[in-house]
Design an enzyme around this catalytic site. Structure first.
Site, short mmCIF file in Angstrom:
data_model
loop_
_atom_site.label_atom_id
_atom_site.label_comp_id
_atom_site.label_asym_id
_atom_site.label_seq_id
_atom_site.Cartn_x
_atom_site.Cartn_y
_atom_site.Cartn_z
CB CYS A 154 -8.04 5.12 -6.41
SG CYS A 154 -7.22 6.50 -5.87
CE1 TYR A 155 -1.86 6.87 -8.23
CE2 TYR A 155 -2.22 8.25 -6.10
CZ TYR A 155 -2.09 8.15 -7.71
OH TYR A 155 -1.78 9.45 -8.37
#
EC number: 1.2.1.38
Length: 334
Positions: A154-155
């Site tokens: 996600c990051y």
């Protein structure tokens, strides 16, 4: 109809995937599975995630026979722990299933990376070499061709989507590393309750400083070193990444604008806001990445926002499936 199985179905991303499969006109749900010793085994997924009631009520079954499950599956989503995906991917590929892995088990091809950052030695170098990194907007051809898609973290998704257009256009002075400050909601830590992700205990704070496993993932796929500092916020879902970069000598705001427009023209899951900066509120429960930026002098600040469970995980995995099989990219997502 493609028979679709979800392993690790009881978690947040597994539940989101189950709903997407339910909505997809070309997929049928062939099974929901968890590890054999999971306390969720035997319960219906709607009992675990009430928003699925009346939509997806299938039982979550213990995974005891991979070969048998594979024979009734065309597609397998692995929403499992990294070391679990590491072994399961090989087994499902041997049975000619198409595999989409949401863990980090096949994301980075770098000597010593897995023992250092994930705590296990990687046994499948050939799979690592032949997997496709599923950053949808930047690797469509690889996604179309590979039987194993490693869905990005996600990051890394929020960060790379914001940085890549400028990097690819030669508009960044990489002698000054891009500085990424990103904050995630607590759902990024998974569904299992701990003191670290208890809502009453969480306060805004950085973690994994100089040691987070997503830093080398971001740097490897950008081909550029970065400073990455993740933060945990006391909200449920979403990621906001604020990225400071030095522009290359002579780079103009007009060139910056053109680079973003060119990179994401025809890319339906990225919404460009120009000098309006994004918020988590506007991407929560959507498959979109919103990107905005401001230029001043030699520097640019780019801000991106995603839903960590969707564009940061399950909806990006479904985008990969849609691209791989030639379906419209946002099928079952909007």
């Amino acid at each position: 109809m493609l028979k679709t199985t979800i392993i690790g179905a009881s978690g947040y991303t597994g539940a989101e995937l189950a709903l997407m499969v339910h909505k997809h006109p070309e997929l049928t749900l062939s099974g929901l599975y968890v590890s054999a010793n999971s306390v969720d085994a035997g319960k219906s997924i709607s009992e675990l995630h009430r928003k699925l009631t009346g939509l997806v009520d299938e039982p979550v079954q213990p995974l005891t026979n991979v070969e048998q499950v594979a024979k009734s599956s065309d597609v397998v989503f692995l929403a499992t722990a990294h070391e679990v995906s590491h072994d399961l991917a090989q087994q499902f590929l041997e049975q000619e299933c198409q595999v989409f892995d949401l863990s980090g088990a096949f994301r980075v091809k770098q000597e010593g990376f897995y023992p250092k950052y994930y705590g296990f030695s990687h046994k499948y170098d050939v799979l690592l070499d032949n997997s496709a990194y599923g950053l949808v907007e930047w690797n469509a051809e690889g996604i179309k061709q590979s039987p194993l898609i490693a869905v990005p973290g996600c990051y890394p998704t929020a960060s790379q989507l914001a940085i890549k257009p400028l990097l690819e256009s030669g508009l960044i002075d990489t002698a000054q590393w891009p500085v990424i400050n990103a904050t995630s909601g607590v759902s990024g830590a998974g569904r299992k309750a701990t003191m670290n992700n208890s809502f009453c205990e969480v306060s805004l704070k950085p973690y994994g400083v100089f040691s987070h496993r997503h830093q080398p993932e971001i740097a490897t796929h950008l081909g550029c070193d970065v400073i990455f500092t993740p933060h945990l916020g006391n909200f449920k879902r979403g990621i906001l990444a604020t990225i400071t970069m030095k522009l290359a000598q002579g780079a103009t705001e007009q060139q910056v604008n053109a680079a973003f427009e060119s990179a994401y023209q025809g890319k339906p899951a990225v919404r460009l806001l120009g000098d309006e900066l994004p918020t988590i509120q506007n991407v929560e429960n959507t498959p979109f990445c919103d990107i905005g930026w401001k230029v001043q002098g030699e520097h640019i600040i780019v801000v991106s926002a995603i839903d960590n469970l969707l564009k940061g995980a399950s909806s990006q995995a479904m985008q990969c499936l849609n691209i791989h099989f030639g379906f419209p990219e946002l099928t079952a997502l909007v």
